[in-house]
Scaffold this motif. Sequence first.
Motif, PDB file in Angstrom:
ATOM      1  N   GLY A   1       0.816  -1.049  -0.066  1.00 33.65           N
ATOM      2  CA  GLY A   1      -0.048  -0.040   0.035  1.00 33.65           C
ATOM      3  C   GLY A   1       1.017   1.240   0.121  1.00 33.65           C
ATOM      4  O   GLY A   1       0.618   2.235   0.587  1.00 33.65           O
ATOM      5  N   ALA A   2       1.848   1.119  -0.587  1.00 36.86           N
ATOM      6  CA  ALA A   2       3.189   2.129  -0.676  1.00 36.86           C
ATOM      7  C   ALA A   2       2.702   3.443  -1.284  1.00 36.86           C
ATOM      8  O   ALA A   2       3.437   4.329  -1.399  1.00 36.86           O
TER       9      ALA A   2
ATOM     10  N   ILE B   1      11.171  -2.548   0.554  1.00 40.43           N
ATOM     11  CA  ILE B   1      10.465  -3.135  -0.690  1.00 40.43           C
ATOM     12  C   ILE B   1       9.106  -2.550  -0.663  1.00 40.43           C
ATOM     13  O   ILE B   1       8.317  -2.674   0.276  1.00 40.43           O
ATOM     14  N   ALA B   2       8.986  -1.618  -1.582  1.00 43.61           N
ATOM     15  CA  ALA B   2       7.602  -0.880  -1.683  1.00 43.61           C
ATOM     16  C   ALA B   2       6.560  -1.771  -2.800  1.00 43.61           C
ATOM     17  O   ALA B   2       7.013  -1.931  -3.688  1.00 43.61           O
ATOM     18  N   VAL B   3       5.618  -2.197  -2.030  1.00 47.01           N
ATOM     19  CA  VAL B   3       4.660  -3.039  -2.900  1.00 47.01           C
ATOM     20  C   VAL B   3       3.376  -2.286  -2.982  1.00 47.01           C
ATOM     21  O   VAL B   3       2.983  -1.680  -2.285  1.00 47.01           O
TER      22      VAL B   3
ATOM     23  N   GLU C   1      17.883   5.035  -3.218  1.00 47.01           N
ATOM     24  CA  GLU C   1      18.593   4.324  -2.796  1.00 47.01           C
ATOM     25  C   GLU C   1      18.191   3.263  -1.638  1.00 47.01           C
ATOM     26  O   GLU C   1      17.211   3.883  -0.758  1.00 47.01           O
ATOM     27  N   ARG C   2      18.194   2.047  -1.263  1.00 47.70           N
ATOM     28  CA  ARG C   2      17.746   1.067  -0.631  1.00 47.70           C
ATOM     29  C   ARG C   2      16.344   0.827  -0.892  1.00 47.70           C
ATOM     30  O   ARG C   2      15.743   0.339   0.026  1.00 47.70           O
ATOM     31  N   LEU C   3      15.863   1.434  -1.960  1.00 43.32           N
ATOM     32  CA  LEU C   3      14.552   1.122  -2.178  1.00 43.32           C
ATOM     33  C   LEU C   3      14.209   0.056  -3.546  1.00 43.32           C
ATOM     34  O   LEU C   3      14.635   0.385  -4.401  1.00 43.32           O
ATOM     35  N   THR C   4      13.507  -0.970  -3.256  1.00 42.54           N
ATOM     36  CA  THR C   4      13.069  -1.910  -4.514  1.00 42.54           C
ATOM     37  C   THR C   4      11.565  -1.743  -4.572  1.00 42.54           C
ATOM     38  O   THR C   4      10.948  -1.526  -3.559  1.00 42.54           O
ATOM     39  N   VAL C   5      11.056  -1.552  -5.783  1.00 38.15           N
ATOM     40  CA  VAL C   5       9.742  -1.319  -5.886  1.00 38.15           C
ATOM     41  C   VAL C   5       9.240  -2.717  -6.785  1.00 38.15           C
ATOM     42  O   VAL C   5       9.820  -3.098  -7.711  1.00 38.15           O
ATOM     43  N   ARG C   6       8.013  -3.144  -6.181  1.00 42.29           N
ATOM     44  CA  ARG C   6       7.458  -4.297  -6.856  1.00 42.29           C
ATOM     45  C   ARG C   6       5.953  -4.164  -6.848  1.00 42.29           C
ATOM     46  O   ARG C   6       5.306  -3.677  -5.943  1.00 42.29           O
ATOM     47  N   LYS C   7       5.549  -5.022  -7.992  1.00 47.39           N
ATOM     48  CA  LYS C   7       3.901  -4.982  -8.144  1.00 47.39           C
ATOM     49  C   LYS C   7       3.336  -6.177  -7.361  1.00 47.39           C
ATOM     50  O   LYS C   7       3.800  -7.081  -7.441  1.00 47.39           O
ATOM     51  N   GLY C   8       2.079  -5.765  -6.668  1.00 49.45           N
ATOM     52  CA  GLY C   8       1.402  -6.526  -5.811  1.00 49.45           C
ATOM     53  C   GLY C   8       0.092  -6.107  -5.679  1.00 49.45           C
ATOM     54  O   GLY C   8      -0.183  -4.655  -5.697  1.00 49.45           O
ATOM     55  N   ASP C   9      -1.027  -7.037  -5.675  1.00 45.88           N
ATOM     56  CA  ASP C   9      -2.396  -6.669  -5.414  1.00 45.88           C
ATOM     57  C   ASP C   9      -2.893  -7.590  -4.510  1.00 45.88           C
ATOM     58  O   ASP C   9      -2.548  -8.976  -4.487  1.00 45.88           O
ATOM     59  N   VAL C  10      -3.275  -7.238  -3.338  1.00 47.51           N
ATOM     60  CA  VAL C  10      -3.674  -7.845  -2.157  1.00 47.51           C
ATOM     61  C   VAL C  10      -4.894  -9.061  -2.565  1.00 47.51           C
ATOM     62  O   VAL C  10      -4.989  -9.872  -1.527  1.00 47.51           O
TER      63      VAL C  10
END
Length: 233
Positions: free
Chosen positions: A7-8, A28-30, A41-50
């Motif tokens: 919910g980022a 990890i921002a989802v 920096e230090r941020l990974t962004v990934r796709k996700g739907d709950v």
Amino acid sequence: MKIAIIGATGGTGKKAVERALELGHEVIAVARRPEVIPSAERLTVRKGDVFDAASIAKAIVGAEVVISCVGPPSNVTPGSFRKGFTNVKAGMNVMAANFSPGTVMSEGIPNMIAACQQAGVKRIVMQSGINLTDGKELTVFNRFAVRIMRRIFWRAIKDKAFAEDAVRQSNLEWIIVRPSVLSYAEANGKYTAGPAARIAPLRPLPFENCADSLVRAAASEPTWVGKIVNVGR
Ligand SMILES: NC(=O)c1ccc[n+]([C@@H]2O[C@H](COP(=O)([O-])OP(=O)(O)OC[C@H]3O[C@@H](n4cnc5c(N)ncnc54)[C@H](OP(=O)(O)O)[C@@H]3O)[C@@H](O)[C@H]2O)c1
């Protein structure tokens, strides 16, 4: 610590990502719309739907803890509540969301729990709301205010109550965070957080403060594990 924030893109989620990075965590921002999250920096962004447990399990791989900031669209925009509850349009938008909350919590949170179990994540922090309290820890006035809110927003509360139960019954280390009403007002660092903390449910709390409490729950408040934490002023 490696923290996944689901919910980022929301009011609280954005601030939680910022706060966790500020404190030196790996994040990890989802999100359903990962493209709107600026890189850092230090941020990974990934796709996700709950609503899709498999997408969440994939997105949180490698995390030590998950923070859920998901919810039905709150429609709280910058400027809302700056003058208390005099912003009628913002107030109506928020009420509309609460009258038809959907099932993002009652379906989404159990999916997140399953995803944590699949991905080997041991701790979950769930952002809930102060209206879930029975009010015993509050002042008489605020207990009464919560009772009224519970009657008005019963659908949203029912959806969240189901989600809270799922968290409590899970075998994860869990913390449920119940903030007061939130706002885009500037944070001044002063807020109250803790199990059964006596807060004012209708006194707006800046998103930043709520985000700070969620990151504390994830990384630096071991005594909050297995507890419901109120956050507000
Ligand atoms: N705002 C308040 O005054 C307040 C007070 C107390 C408690 N709360 C609770 O705290 C939580 C967060 O509040 P908020 O105001 O920060 O919420 P918000 O700004 O409305 O953000 C909600 C977030 O949830 C995401 N989301 C919704 N459905 C999703 C799905 N199917 N899969 C993945 N992500 C999904 C949204 O993503 P998109 O950007 O893709 O829509 C957004 O990032 C909610 O549960 C809310 O009810 C809010």
